[in-house]
Design a protein around this motif. Structure first.
Motif, PDB file in Angstrom:
ATOM      1  N   LEU A  21      34.881  28.410 -16.042  1.00 41.60           N
ATOM      2  CA  LEU A  21      33.439  27.845 -16.780  1.00 41.60           C
ATOM      3  C   LEU A  21      32.680  29.178 -17.107  1.00 41.60           C
ATOM      4  O   LEU A  21      31.861  29.205 -17.959  1.00 41.60           O
ATOM      5  CB  LEU A  21      32.954  26.802 -15.911  1.00 41.60           C
ATOM      6  N   TYR A  22      32.607  30.129 -16.002  1.00 43.34           N
ATOM      7  CA  TYR A  22      31.753  31.051 -16.026  1.00 43.34           C
ATOM      8  C   TYR A  22      32.368  32.199 -17.086  1.00 43.34           C
ATOM      9  O   TYR A  22      31.488  32.568 -18.080  1.00 43.34           O
ATOM     10  CB  TYR A  22      31.856  31.787 -14.669  1.00 43.34           C
ATOM     11  N   LYS A  41      31.484  30.929 -20.383  1.00 46.79           N
ATOM     12  CA  LYS A  41      29.928  31.079 -20.828  1.00 46.79           C
ATOM     13  C   LYS A  41      29.808  32.143 -21.462  1.00 46.79           C
ATOM     14  O   LYS A  41      29.069  32.532 -22.355  1.00 46.79           O
ATOM     15  CB  LYS A  41      29.150  30.414 -19.692  1.00 46.79           C
ATOM     16  N   LYS A  42      30.382  33.296 -20.557  1.00 42.49           N
ATOM     17  CA  LYS A  42      30.323  34.728 -21.118  1.00 42.49           C
ATOM     18  C   LYS A  42      30.968  34.734 -22.469  1.00 42.49           C
ATOM     19  O   LYS A  42      30.212  35.568 -23.397  1.00 42.49           O
ATOM     20  CB  LYS A  42      30.853  35.661 -19.987  1.00 42.49           C
ATOM     21  N   THR A  89      31.139  32.544 -24.770  1.00 36.04           N
ATOM     22  CA  THR A  89      30.453  31.869 -25.694  1.00 36.04           C
ATOM     23  C   THR A  89      29.073  32.777 -26.101  1.00 36.04           C
ATOM     24  O   THR A  89      28.443  32.745 -27.208  1.00 36.04           O
ATOM     25  CB  THR A  89      29.896  30.292 -25.208  1.00 36.04           C
ATOM     26  N   ALA A  90      28.409  33.344 -24.942  1.00 31.58           N
ATOM     27  CA  ALA A  90      27.070  34.107 -25.191  1.00 31.58           C
ATOM     28  C   ALA A  90      27.551  35.279 -26.167  1.00 31.58           C
ATOM     29  O   ALA A  90      26.596  35.698 -26.999  1.00 31.58           O
ATOM     30  CB  ALA A  90      27.174  34.624 -23.574  1.00 31.58           C
TER      31      ALA A  90
END
Length: 91
Positions: free
Chosen positions: A63-64, A67-68, A70-71
């Motif tokens: 998940l982390y 998110k990285k 996607t950012a």
């Protein structure tokens, strides 16, 4: 993008803690003065706890990382929009 590298000392400490804690818990279960079915139940609980801990850690890491990613994609889109924007274009 630079990937995070753990030090060899950290890896050794992590694996040592895992092996020692699992071994000591297993030895404790084996030496309990209870019936074998109780030892079996506790052993299954230990095995399930270890397995679910690995699954939770992997899921949290995934998940982390998602998110990285996607950012970074969002940042690239913003940079592209900004590079295409010409504030002096009077059309």
């Amino acid at each position: 993008m630079q990937t995070q590298q753990d030090s060899p000392a950290w890896l050794i400490q992590t694996w040592a803690a895992f092996v020692i804690s699992t071994s000591m818990t297993t030895a404790g279960i084996v030496n309990l003065p209870v019936d074998n079915w109780v030892k079996g139940f506790m052993g299954m609980g230990l095995a399930f706890s270890v397995g679910s801990t690995f699954t939770l850690a992997k899921t949290t890491r995934d998940l982390y990382e998602a998110k990285k990613l996607t950012a970074r994609i969002d940042e690239a889109k913003v940079e592209k929009l900004l590079s295409q924007h010409d504030p002096l274009n009077l059309k």
